[in-house]
Design a protein around this motif. Structure first.
Motif, PDB file in Angstrom:
ATOM      1  N   UNK A  75       0.869  -1.473   0.114  1.00 15.18           N
ATOM      2  CA  UNK A  75       0.091   0.099  -0.090  1.00 15.18           C
ATOM      3  C   UNK A  75       0.748   1.191  -0.041  1.00 15.18           C
ATOM      4  N   UNK A  76       2.168   1.273  -0.183  1.00 14.21           N
ATOM      5  CA  UNK A  76       3.086   2.231  -0.478  1.00 14.21           C
ATOM      6  C   UNK A  76       2.898   3.312   1.013  1.00 14.21           C
ATOM      7  N   UNK A  77       2.812   2.507   2.078  1.00 19.22           N
ATOM      8  CA  UNK A  77       2.771   3.424   3.369  1.00 19.22           C
ATOM      9  C   UNK A  77       4.000   3.935   3.907  1.00 19.22           C
ATOM     10  N   UNK A  78       4.244   5.139   3.640  1.00 18.68           N
ATOM     11  CA  UNK A  78       5.374   5.562   4.339  1.00 18.68           C
ATOM     12  C   UNK A  78       5.234   6.684   5.466  1.00 18.68           C
ATOM     13  N   UNK A  79       3.915   6.759   5.769  1.00 17.02           N
ATOM     14  CA  UNK A  79       3.676   7.832   6.845  1.00 17.02           C
ATOM     15  C   UNK A  79       2.277   7.314   7.579  1.00 17.02           C
ATOM     16  N   UNK A  80       2.114   7.610   8.740  1.00 15.95           N
ATOM     17  CA  UNK A  80       1.123   7.134   9.613  1.00 15.95           C
ATOM     18  C   UNK A  80       0.362   8.304  10.282  1.00 15.95           C
ATOM     19  N   UNK A  81      -0.829   8.297  10.684  1.00 22.90           N
ATOM     20  CA  UNK A  81      -1.729   6.852  10.565  1.00 22.90           C
ATOM     21  C   UNK A  81      -2.312   6.872   9.056  1.00 22.90           C
ATOM     22  N   UNK A  82      -2.523   5.737   8.806  1.00 25.54           N
ATOM     23  CA  UNK A  82      -3.076   5.275   7.376  1.00 25.54           C
ATOM     24  C   UNK A  82      -4.220   4.564   7.700  1.00 25.54           C
ATOM     25  N   UNK A  83      -5.390   4.639   6.992  1.00 24.76           N
ATOM     26  CA  UNK A  83      -6.585   4.002   7.183  1.00 24.76           C
ATOM     27  C   UNK A  83      -7.262   3.119   5.707  1.00 24.76           C
ATOM     28  N   UNK A  84      -7.381   2.152   5.842  1.00 22.33           N
ATOM     29  CA  UNK A  84      -7.640   1.268   4.499  1.00 22.33           C
ATOM     30  C   UNK A  84      -9.024   0.401   4.844  1.00 22.33           C
ATOM     31  N   UNK A  85     -10.050   0.519   3.667  1.00 22.01           N
ATOM     32  CA  UNK A  85     -11.131  -0.366   3.939  1.00 22.01           C
ATOM     33  C   UNK A  85     -11.309  -1.481   3.043  1.00 22.01           C
ATOM     34  N   UNK A  86     -11.484  -2.514   3.475  1.00 22.01           N
ATOM     35  CA  UNK A  86     -11.403  -3.908   2.395  1.00 22.01           C
ATOM     36  C   UNK A  86     -12.973  -4.333   2.316  1.00 22.01           C
ATOM     37  N   UNK A  87     -13.418  -4.784   1.644  1.00 18.89           N
ATOM     38  CA  UNK A  87     -14.773  -5.332   1.420  1.00 18.89           C
ATOM     39  C   UNK A  87     -14.737  -6.964   1.778  1.00 18.89           C
ATOM     40  N   UNK A  88     -15.754  -7.427   1.810  1.00 15.96           N
ATOM     41  CA  UNK A  88     -16.205  -8.655   2.392  1.00 15.96           C
ATOM     42  C   UNK A  88     -15.712  -9.781   1.458  1.00 15.96           C
ATOM     43  N   UNK A  89     -15.397  -9.248   0.155  1.00 19.14           N
ATOM     44  CA  UNK A  89     -14.631 -10.250  -0.778  1.00 19.14           C
ATOM     45  C   UNK A  89     -13.029 -10.199  -0.655  1.00 19.14           C
ATOM     46  N   UNK A  90     -12.551  -9.307  -0.040  1.00 19.78           N
ATOM     47  CA  UNK A  90     -11.149  -9.127   0.057  1.00 19.78           C
ATOM     48  C   UNK A  90     -10.717  -8.000  -0.977  1.00 19.78           C
TER      49      UNK A  90
END
Length: 331
Positions: free
Chosen positions: A291-306
């Motif tokens: 997810x190319x995360x290089x700073x935080x906080x970071x928030x992500x939403x995933x659906x029921x199918x992944x």
């Protein structure tokens, strides 16, 4: 004797001239936020000025010509200062930016900064960030041209213009970098989310695969991260609001291995809810890198199918999050 008198006179004139090389700054502040005004330059305190009970202060102090910030509590305003300026400020701290008004020598440049702050608050940055790459680049060039024209028409100090243009260019560079990151995040939406299988503070391990069938709201954080900790009260409220609904709240710590016990103790002491996980290789964990995360906080939403719904979701403290979750859970 005459030569000595002349020399002493010249020395006196020189000393008087040196003593006058200061900024004079006075103000009347209604509804002041504190008892002290701080003049700062890049977070370095240049001058502390005490305010009396009526919100009045007067001060004189030498400066290096340039851009400064005036702090009244947590509120602040930009200043342009140079020796010889004689500024008189009136302000109502309850309407901080909207009420700033300067008079005296140097007022033109400082009023310009105050008015520009108001204009910047109304500028449509969200619409700008929603543009495609070509549209964004064109909008940035137009903003540069508009800013330059505005300064030229205002008849401002040449040194002020040069310094302010530098600051504006730096701000736009930061905006361009942010746009690049946002664009990269958007490309991850609707893609298959990579799996993770991390240590759970409650015992054992938890994988993303095991959470299929539910929406997953992921918080990437660390115990040392101030902005991350600031979101904890809001995150607890959101978790409580959606308790029993088809969504799991997962917090993934990117603390380094030596802080593993610190993480476990923090989770326990702060009574953190949701599913508390510890990334296997902190910043270098495959999920974090994907997810190319290089700073935080970071928030992500995933659906029921992944699948990734939002690779850069709103923070818990942002009302937009609950609106988005309500929409997803109804669909």
């Amino acid at each position: 004797m005459k030569n000595l008198f002349t020399l002493l006179s010249l020395m006196l004139i020189s000393l008087l001239g040196y003593a006058q090389e200061e900024v004079k700054f006075e103000a009347k502040i209604d509804n002041k936020n504190g008892d002290v005004i701080f003049i700062k330059n890049n977070n370095v305190i240049v001058k502390e000025i005490k305010i009396d009970d009526k919100g009045v202060f007067k001060a004189s102090f030498p400066v290096k010509e340039g851009m400064y910030q005036m702090f009244d509590g947590v509120e602040y305003a930009g200043l342009y200062l140079k020796n010889g300026y004689d500024l008189k400020l009136t302000m109502n701290a309850a309407e901080f930016d909207e009420s700033i008004k300067f008079e005296g020598k140097g007022a033109k440049e400082n009023n310009y900064l105050a008015q520009e702050t108001l204009a910047d608050e109304k500028f449509g940055y969200e619409k700008l960030l929603a543009l495609d790459e070509q549209g964004f680049a064109k909008a940035i060039e137009q903003k540069k041209a508009d800013d330059a024209e505005k300064m030229a028409k205002a008849g401002l100090d040449a040194n002020f213009v040069a310094l302010h243009k530098r600051d504006l260019d730096m701000n736009l560079l930061g905006l361009q970098q942010y746009y690049t990151q946002v664009s990269a995040n958007k490309k991850l939406n609707n893609s298959k989310a990579p799996n993770f299988d991390y240590e759970n503070a409650a015992g054992g391990k938890t994988s993303l695969e095991s959470l299929k069938g539910k929406y997953v709201y992921i918080d990437v954080w660390a115990t040392w991260c101030g902005p991350c900790r600031a979101e904890i009260p809001s995150l607890k409220k959101v978790e409580a609001a959606y308790h029993g609904k088809n969504i799991e709240f997962v917090s993934i710590s990117v603390d380094v291995d030596k802080d593993h016990e610190k993480w476990k103790n923090f989770v326990k002491e702060k009574q953190l809810g949701g599913i508390q996980l510890f990334a296997d290789k902190n910043w270098l964990s495959d999920f974090i890198k994907s997810f190319n995360i290089n700073s935080i906080p970071r928030f992500i939403i995933i659906d029921p199918k992944g699948n990734v719904v939002d690779a850069d979701a709103a923070r818990p403290s942002d009302p937009k999050l609950q609106a988005q979750l309500d929409s997803l859970l109804k669909s």
